[in-house]
Design a protein around this motif. Structure first.
Motif, PDB file in Angstrom:
ATOM      1  N   ARG B  39      31.132  13.089  41.352  1.00 21.54           N
ATOM      2  CA  ARG B  39      31.648  12.134  40.372  1.00 21.54           C
ATOM      3  C   ARG B  39      32.116  10.848  41.040  1.00 21.54           C
ATOM      4  N   PHE B  40      31.317  10.392  42.001  1.00 21.80           N
ATOM      5  CA  PHE B  40      31.552   9.117  42.676  1.00 21.80           C
ATOM      6  C   PHE B  40      32.870   9.099  43.450  1.00 21.80           C
ATOM      7  N   ILE B  62      23.981  13.057  40.910  1.00 19.00           N
ATOM      8  CA  ILE B  62      22.563  12.723  40.745  1.00 19.00           C
ATOM      9  C   ILE B  62      22.232  11.480  41.560  1.00 19.00           C
ATOM     10  N   ALA B  63      23.145  10.516  41.552  1.00 18.95           N
ATOM     11  CA  ALA B  63      22.914   9.256  42.262  1.00 18.95           C
ATOM     12  C   ALA B  63      22.974   9.466  43.774  1.00 18.95           C
ATOM     13  N   PRO B  64      22.110   8.806  44.525  1.00 22.66           N
ATOM     14  CA  PRO B  64      22.183   8.891  45.986  1.00 22.66           C
ATOM     15  C   PRO B  64      23.440   8.189  46.514  1.00 22.66           C
ATOM     16  N   LYS B  81      20.540  13.969  45.591  1.00 27.01           N
ATOM     17  CA  LYS B  81      21.193  15.098  44.928  1.00 27.01           C
ATOM     18  C   LYS B  81      21.003  16.387  45.727  1.00 27.01           C
ATOM     19  N   TYR B 101      26.081   2.090  48.676  1.00 26.70           N
ATOM     20  CA  TYR B 101      25.482   1.813  47.366  1.00 26.70           C
ATOM     21  C   TYR B 101      26.542   1.599  46.284  1.00 26.70           C
ATOM     22  N   HIS B 102      27.692   2.217  46.477  1.00 24.94           N
ATOM     23  CA  HIS B 102      28.758   2.149  45.467  1.00 24.94           C
ATOM     24  C   HIS B 102      30.063   1.825  46.206  1.00 24.94           C
ATOM     25  N   PRO B 103      30.298   0.544  46.464  1.00 24.74           N
ATOM     26  CA  PRO B 103      31.389   0.146  47.371  1.00 24.74           C
ATOM     27  C   PRO B 103      32.794   0.551  46.929  1.00 24.74           C
ATOM     28  N   HIS B 104      32.939   0.925  45.647  1.00 18.25           N
ATOM     29  CA  HIS B 104      34.272   1.355  45.208  1.00 18.25           C
ATOM     30  C   HIS B 104      34.592   2.764  45.692  1.00 18.25           C
TER      31      HIS B 104
END
Lengths: 175, 113
Positions: B39-40, B62-64, B81, B101-104
């Motif tokens: 969940r990020f 699911i997201a890389p 995944k 990919y998701h800097p947060h």
């Protein structure tokens, strides 16, 4: 409250797409919902490819690549699940409305360059993810009947909410 | 004379203590740590480790994702995944890291001295 949010999401989608008549997204069946989600993913991938082609901003490029990577991953899972369920997604008014709006926006954004494109792209990403997230959370997930499809949408919503937050950061960066 | 003997004794004792600690540290078996990406979020998002320990990052989204040092000095590969990767902790890995990919998505490794 849930009805209000559903209507808000629907009206956002309809206003984004310019559709004259609003129909009720909460009445869609699982296969129609799957079709809308797949189309919404593909649209965002198309926006991202446009950004890679036009923008020279490295932050926009990284964001666009993330959108392509994540939305392709979600669609891959969706297609795998539909294959497992031996089901075909069903086209519907909302998918068509989304596609029409996307065509218009791509035409508009294709004319922009430099900062003007970056701002339009980032602002649309934020608005688009907000609208789709409202739709998924309040109109789709409560009405999906198949447990595996519902679970996939819940996982997808986590991703798209992260994208919404990321888009907010992008809007601040380009303004 | 007494002073010299005292110093010699103290130095010997200190050396013995130091040797013991060093020997203890050197012989302590490396520990394995698991970090789940879900969940990020990196779970746990802070981890105390020692040089030589191993860490496995497993992606349940699911997201890389990646686990990448803020200063880019180390990184995992792209983790799709259900993919995982194990890195051995080196002295330079102390500090903050994130998903490129998701800097947060942020987390931290602290290396015990």
């Amino acid at each position: 409250m849930k009805l209000k949010m559903t209507l808000l999401a629907a009206s956002l989608i309809v206003s984004m797409t310019g559709a004259a008549k609003a129909e009720d997204p909460s009445k869609l069946n699982d296969l129609e919902i799957a079709h809308v989600a797949y189309v919404a993913d593909v649209i965002d991938i198309r926006y991202a490819h446009l950004a890679l082609a036009i923008s020279s901003n490295p932050d926009i490029h990284e964001f666009a690549k993330t959108m392509i990577r994540d939305h392709e991953a979600v669609n891959e899972q969706a297609l795998a699940l539909l294959g497992k369920l031996n089901a075909q997604p069903q086209d519907n008014f909302l998918s068509q409305s989304l596609q029409k709006g996307a065509e218009e926006l791509i035409t508009e954004m294709s004319q922009l360059r430099g900062d003007a494109f970056d701002k339009r792209y980032a602002e649309n990403e934020l608005a688009y993810h907000k609208a789709v997230n409202n739709l998924v959370e309040n109109a789709f997930i409560p009405n999906i009947e198949n447990a595996e499809v519902k679970s996939l949408f819940e996982a997808g919503l986590e991703i798209f909410k992260a994208h919404e937050g990321h888009a907010e950061m992008m809007v601040k960066k380009v303004n | 004379m007494h002073r010299r003997r005292f110093l010699q004794t103290s130095v010997a004792a200190l050396a013995a203590t130091g040797s013991s600690s060093a020997l203890h540290a050197a012989t302590k078996a490396p520990t394995h740590h698991d970090i789940t990406i879900y969940r990020f979020k990196f779970v746990p998002d802070t981890l105390d480790v020692r040089v030589g320990d191993t860490i496995t990052w497993q992606n349940k989204d699911i997201a890389p994702h990646t686990a990448t040092a803020n200063d880019d000095s180390w990184t995992t590969d792209e983790l799709g995944k259900r993919q995982s990767q194990t890195l051995t902790v080196t002295a330079g890995m102390s500090g903050d890291y994130y998903c490129v990919y998701h800097p947060h998505m942020k987390a931290k490794l602290t290396i015990a001295s």
